[in-house]
Design an enzyme around this catalytic site. Structure first.
Site, PDB file in Angstrom:
ATOM      1  N   HIS A  62      30.153  42.754  14.696  1.00 25.83           N
ATOM      2  CA  HIS A  62      30.152  42.726  13.231  1.00 25.83           C
ATOM      3  C   HIS A  62      30.657  44.048  12.655  1.00 25.83           C
ATOM      4  CE1 HIS A  62      27.861  42.813   9.222  1.00 25.83           C
ATOM      5  NE2 HIS A  62      28.986  42.144   9.051  1.00 25.83           N
ATOM      6  N   HIS A  81      22.246  44.183  11.197  1.00 25.64           N
ATOM      7  CA  HIS A  81      22.234  42.983  10.344  1.00 25.64           C
ATOM      8  C   HIS A  81      21.790  41.768  11.145  1.00 25.64           C
ATOM      9  CE1 HIS A  81      25.518  45.804   9.227  1.00 25.64           C
ATOM     10  NE2 HIS A  81      24.860  45.797   8.080  1.00 25.64           N
TER      11      HIS A  81
END
Ligand code: FES
Length: 133
Positions: A62, A81
């Protein structure tokens, strides 16, 4: 342009690897930390006498935070996250913000020496336009 070859790097002796515990190495260069992991049962891409040794980039796909191995769920988790990756299915993303699987380090098991070698990368390491710089 020239296509650079992946290095062949011995990363461990298969017999030394405990089940469900990670160790770290760098591949294909010193700026790319990776996890080596023995699952205890055969898995896709697994090498070694039991076909259960796998390796992955430690960088989340990510935004590049380092993932951590969670032995309870047998997954790699990213604390930034909350992406989750499964080492037993080739690094497949289970949930979270990432859109790519965790890059898998291609391993080779040398039956003569018992050594586990890193010989390639399947997937693009975070932050790179090519795995070999
Ligand atoms: Fe890993 Fe965002 S950097 S989920």
């Amino acid at each position: 342009s020239t296509t650079l070859a992946y290095p062949d790097r011995r990363v461990a002796a298969a017999a030394d690897l405990p089940v469900n515990n990670v160790s770290m190495f760098n591949y294909p260069d010193e700026d790319s930390p990776c996890y080596l992991l023995r699952m205890g049962e055969p898995v896709p891409g697994g090498v070694g006498p039991d076909g259960d040794i796998v390796a992955y980039s430690a960088f989340c796909t990510h935004m590049g935070c380092p993932v951590q191995y969670d032995g309870d769920t047998r997954t790699f988790k990213c604390g930034c996250h909350f992406s989750i990756f499964d080492p037993e299915t080739g690094g497949q993303m289970v949930s979270g913000q990432a859109t790519e699987n965790l890059p898998r380090i291609v391993l080779h098991y040398d039956t003569k020496t018992g050594g586990v070698h890193a010989v390639g990368v399947d997937g693009l390491i975070y932050g790179r336009q090519s795995n070999i710089l």
